[in-house]
Design a protein around this motif. Structure first.
Motif, PDB file in Angstrom:
ATOM      1  N   GLY A   1      85.669  28.110  17.469  1.00 21.11           N
ATOM      2  CA  GLY A   1      86.174  29.038  18.472  1.00 21.11           C
ATOM      3  C   GLY A   1      87.692  29.043  18.511  1.00 21.11           C
ATOM      4  N   GLN A   2      88.242  29.251  19.710  1.00 16.25           N
ATOM      5  CA  GLN A   2      89.684  29.367  19.909  1.00 16.25           C
ATOM      6  C   GLN A   2      90.167  28.417  21.000  1.00 16.25           C
ATOM      7  OE1 GLN A   2      92.067  31.585  18.452  1.00 16.25           O
ATOM      8  NE2 GLN A   2      90.457  31.874  16.954  1.00 16.25           N
ATOM      9  N   LEU A   3      91.345  27.839  20.774  1.00 11.94           N
ATOM     10  CA  LEU A   3      92.065  27.068  21.785  1.00 11.94           C
ATOM     11  C   LEU A   3      93.307  27.873  22.134  1.00 11.94           C
ATOM     12  CD1 LEU A   3      92.040  23.584  19.999  1.00 11.94           C
ATOM     13  CD2 LEU A   3      90.510  24.316  21.834  1.00 11.94           C
ATOM     14  N   ALA A   4      93.505  28.176  23.407  1.00 14.54           N
ATOM     15  CA  ALA A   4      94.682  28.936  23.841  1.00 14.54           C
ATOM     16  C   ALA A   4      95.514  28.062  24.771  1.00 14.54           C
ATOM     17  CB  ALA A   4      94.264  30.221  24.546  1.00 14.54           C
ATOM     18  N   TRP A   5      96.735  27.720  24.342  1.00 22.65           N
ATOM     19  CA  TRP A   5      97.626  26.875  25.142  1.00 22.65           C
ATOM     20  C   TRP A   5      98.262  27.729  26.234  1.00 22.65           C
ATOM     21  CZ3 TRP A   5      95.686  23.388  22.315  1.00 22.65           C
ATOM     22  CH2 TRP A   5      95.806  23.328  20.935  1.00 22.65           C
ATOM     23  N   ARG A   6      98.370  27.172  27.445  1.00 19.38           N
ATOM     24  CA  ARG A   6      98.996  27.900  28.545  1.00 19.38           C
ATOM     25  C   ARG A   6      99.754  26.942  29.450  1.00 19.38           C
ATOM     26  NH1 ARG A   6      94.276  31.159  31.364  1.00 19.38           N
ATOM     27  NH2 ARG A   6      93.677  29.041  31.712  1.00 19.38           N
ATOM     28  N   ASN A   7     100.800  27.451  30.064  1.00 17.49           N
ATOM     29  CA  ASN A   7     101.493  26.732  31.119  1.00 17.49           C
ATOM     30  C   ASN A   7     101.085  27.400  32.419  1.00 17.49           C
ATOM     31  OD1 ASN A   7     103.180  25.348  32.825  1.00 17.49           O
ATOM     32  ND2 ASN A   7     104.934  26.640  32.377  1.00 17.49           N
TER      33      ASN A   7
ATOM     34  N   THR B   1      87.250  28.697  24.094  1.00 15.02           N
ATOM     35  CA  THR B   1      86.124  29.619  23.973  1.00 15.02           C
ATOM     36  C   THR B   1      85.499  29.424  22.603  1.00 15.02           C
ATOM     37  OG1 THR B   1      87.571  31.383  23.179  1.00 15.02           O
ATOM     38  CG2 THR B   1      87.056  31.391  25.515  1.00 15.02           C
ATOM     39  N   GLY B   2      84.181  29.482  22.541  1.00 10.50           N
ATOM     40  CA  GLY B   2      83.526  29.318  21.251  1.00 10.50           C
ATOM     41  C   GLY B   2      82.037  29.151  21.386  1.00 10.50           C
ATOM     42  N   GLU B   3      81.471  28.459  20.397  1.00 12.95           N
ATOM     43  CA  GLU B   3      80.040  28.181  20.418  1.00 12.95           C
ATOM     44  C   GLU B   3      79.767  26.844  19.747  1.00 12.95           C
ATOM     45  OE1 GLU B   3      77.326  30.714  18.308  1.00 12.95           O
ATOM     46  OE2 GLU B   3      78.450  30.613  16.456  1.00 12.95           O
ATOM     47  N   VAL B   4      78.629  26.260  20.086  1.00  9.66           N
ATOM     48  CA  VAL B   4      78.134  25.050  19.438  1.00  9.66           C
ATOM     49  C   VAL B   4      76.704  25.358  19.004  1.00  9.66           C
ATOM     50  CG1 VAL B   4      77.386  24.005  21.633  1.00  9.66           C
ATOM     51  CG2 VAL B   4      77.781  22.538  19.637  1.00  9.66           C
ATOM     52  N   ALA B   5      76.332  24.867  17.808  1.00 12.73           N
ATOM     53  CA  ALA B   5      74.996  25.172  17.282  1.00 12.73           C
ATOM     54  C   ALA B   5      74.408  23.952  16.592  1.00 12.73           C
ATOM     55  CB  ALA B   5      75.073  26.335  16.303  1.00 12.73           C
TER      56      ALA B   5
END
Length: 172
Positions: free
Chosen positions: A56-62, A78-82
């Protein structure tokens, strides 16, 4: 008599208000962070009978109103695990794939989250810094991702656990 500019000014003001409302709705009320970044993640684990992955995606934020350099205080994941049976062998009953996400500051664990499934599951959550009264927030400097297999067994006997390699994603 009204000025012919008033209808134009009114339309322009409506467009500005609509754009601001859209921005506010899309950012969840937070101010836009020009240094926010996003990176793709992936981790895998294969054992005798099973194969699992998370991606998925990692989005860094302050999320704090502090002057630059803005520390990363939240990572939206956000993403998925299977979990997949890749061979004709029979896996243990009640096997679960668990994706483990851990946010760090140096060697200190800041936050952790686990997402499990017996098939495939999409997820979305945020890793955040603890809310402690300090003048300078403790920033997140990296996130690790790992996939493990375990079985659901009655308490107090936990099932055996095997894990794949840890994938590390430093804050850029």
């Amino acid at each position: 008599m009204t000025s012919p500019l008033l209808p134009r000014i009114g339309r322009a003001a409506a467009v500005v208000v609509a754009a601001a409302a859209t921005t506010l709705a899309l950012t969840g009320g937070a101010s836009a962070d020009p240094t926010a970044a996003s990176v793709a993640f992936k981790a895998e684990h294969t054992d005798r009978c099973l194969s699992s992955y998370t991606a998925g995606q990692l989005a860094w934020r302050n999320t704090l109103p502090v002057p630059p350099p803005n520390p990363v205080t939240a990572v939206k994941v956000t993403g998925e695990v299977a979990l997949r049976n890749i061979t004709p062998c029979a896996p243990p009953a009640n096997t679960v794939a668990v994706a483990v996400f851990t946010a760090y500051n140096g060697r200190t664990v800041v936050d952790t989250e686990r997402q499990g499934t017996t098939s495939a599951t999409k997820f979305e959550f945020t890793l955040t810094v603890p809310l402690v009264p300090t003048p300078v927030p403790v920033p997140i400097d990296r996130v690790t991702v790992q996939v493990c297999h375990t079985t659901i067994t009655p308490i107090p006997e936990p099932g055996p656990i095997t894990c794949g390699d840890i994938s590390t994603y430093p804050i850029a």
